[in-house]
Scaffold this active site. Structure first.
Site, PDB file in Angstrom:
ATOM      1  CE  LYS A  96      -2.984   0.866   3.550  1.00 44.94           C
ATOM      2  NZ  LYS A  96      -2.836   2.239   4.079  1.00 44.94           N
ATOM      3  CG  ASP A 138       0.682   0.155   9.513  1.00 41.95           C
ATOM      4  OD1 ASP A 138       0.413   0.972  10.403  1.00 41.95           O
ATOM      5  OD2 ASP A 138       0.956   0.480   8.347  1.00 41.95           O
TER       6      ASP A 138
END
Ligand code: S3P
Length: 425
Positions: free
Chosen positions: A23, A312
């Site tokens: 991403k 994350d």
């Protein structure tokens, strides 16, 4: 619209999988090529709501982005044009912060907004330094929250020392300062995809320890990008492979940039059986095939740089810790509270629902490993990584688990559920 998933425990996970494109790299491949002097081809771009938000913003500024078979072609205009409408960044903090930097350096006015979660996230960390460089920026809540209004133009060159390590802030400042030169120092090194890409596009960029120095850059060469698999997506299957007995999963072509591989170090320190087989990545970001087999895990301490390199992935690392023997203490991770949701609170609440003894700390959490059982209902609160982390936990719980807010996975990994079910078949 709330989507509720029911995930029932089941047999081993087996097979091989290519997780979608990274991403962070996907956002940057679009954005930086949108500023380049010619067109570029991007392969394996992540197709998700967050990346669509960046693409939509660039299109509104005159960048052509066209899908051709399995690639995207980016054709930048000679000069970005002022967007006619407010730009909606949806749930994507990376879009909003990096675009703030891009816009600040252009002679244009733009408004950036987003969903309820993004409108709650801290923006002063980007806006304050942009103001110091000479951009006119405003926002709600005394200029701290989106919607943001930015009037960009000729900026001053500046040297910044950040008090929080943040790749989004660092990247925004590099993008804002690209024409005049800028330097940014961080307390710890955050992911460095922007620096690597800028250097490959011909910018004069030097890295001295934790300081990045970008010289005034008039022209960026277009860069064809082959986006590696997202290690943040792979992390869910790495943990699933560890905790579901009898599993063996091969994750192909995953990006293993050292600023991102904290989850591999964490799981291996917990006793996970993970093989890392490097694959040729033609001089770009490093990639590897990752093979994971079910393992008995033990609790560890996760803090400092290791916590940042797995930022994350900490919710799913906490799920691994729930199935480990002994305590896991996560510290130096206060930033987790400023993500798509308060991930400390959400992770601890979810683990408790599954019968695990877990406790919040201001900068992390303590998880006392055991036998997560369920059944239970976990509310992901619109946070994709919480939804996926607890779907993984469900696979090894005795009872089923319902996950509310599962629609959020579309922001980073729309095919997650299909990939998971595919490994169970
Ligand atoms: C990202 C940086 C990280 C990460 C986010 C993506 C990026 O945030 O949590 O999901 O692409 O730059 P910060 O480094 O800003 O904390």
């Amino acid at each position: 619209m709330n989507v509720r998933w029911e995930v029932v425990p089941g047999g081993p996970l087996r097979g091989s999988l290519r997780v979608p494109g990274d991403k962070s790299i996907s956002h940057r491949a679009l954005l930086l090529n949108g500023l380049a002097s010619g067109s570029a081809v991007i392969r394996n771009l992540l197709r998700s709501e967050d990346v669509d938000a960046t693409a939509g913003a660039l299109r509104a500024m005159g960048v052509e982005i066209e899908e051709q078979g399995d690639t995207f072609v980016v054709r930048p205009p000679v000069r970005l044009k002022e967007p006619e409408q407010p730009i909606d960044c949806g749930n994507s903090g990376t879009s909003m912060r990096l675009l703030s930097g891009v816009i600040a350096a252009e002679p244009m006015f733009a408004v950036l907004t987003g969903d309820a979660s993004l409108r709650r996230r801290p923006m002063a960390r980007v806006l304050d330094p942009l103001r110091q460089m000479g951009a006119e920026v405003g926002g709600r809540g005394g200029g701290r929250l989106a919607p943001l209004a930015i009037r960009g133009g000729q900026l001053r060159s500046m040297d910044f020392s950040l008090n929080i390590a943040s790749a989004q802030v660092k990247s925004a400042l590099l993008l804002a300062g690209r024409r005049v030169g800028v330097s940014v120092e961080e307390p710890e090194q955050s992911r460095n995809h922007t620096e690597l890409m800028l250097a490959r596009m011909g910018a004069s960029l030097e890295v001295h320890g934790r300081r990045v120095v970008l010289g005034a850059t008039e022209k960026l060469e277009p860069l064809n990008v082959d986006v590696p698999g997202d290690i943040s997506a792979a992390a869910f299957f790495l943990v699933a492979g560890c905790i579901v007995p009898g599993s063996e999963i091969c994750l192909r072509g995953v990006g293993v940039n050292p600023t991102r591989t904290g989850i591999l170090d964490i799981l291996r320190a917990m006793g996970a059986d993970i093989e890392i087989v490097p694959v040729d990545s033609a001089g770009a970001e490093p990639q590897a095939d990752l093979i994971v087999r079910s393992s008995s895990l033990k609790g560890i301490a996760i803090g400092g740089t290791l916590a940042l390199r797995a930022l994350d992935e900490l919710p799913v690392a906490a799920v691994a810790a729930a199935f480990a023997e002994g305590d896991t203490v996560i510290s130096d991770a206060a930033e987790l509270r400023a993500k798509e949701s308060d991930r400390v609170a959400r992770t601890v609440a979810g683990l408790r629902t599954l019968g695990i003894d877990a406790e919040e700390r201001p900068d992390g959490m303590v998880i006392r490993g055991g036998r997560p059982c369920g059944p239970g209902l976990v509310d992901a609160n619109g946070d994709h990584r919480i939804a996926m982390a607890f779907s993984v936990a469900a696979l090894a719980c005795e009872g089923g688990v319902w996950v509310d807010g599962a629609e959020s996975v579309a922001s980073s990994y729309p095919g997650f559920r299909d990939h998971l079910e595919g490994l169970r078949a």
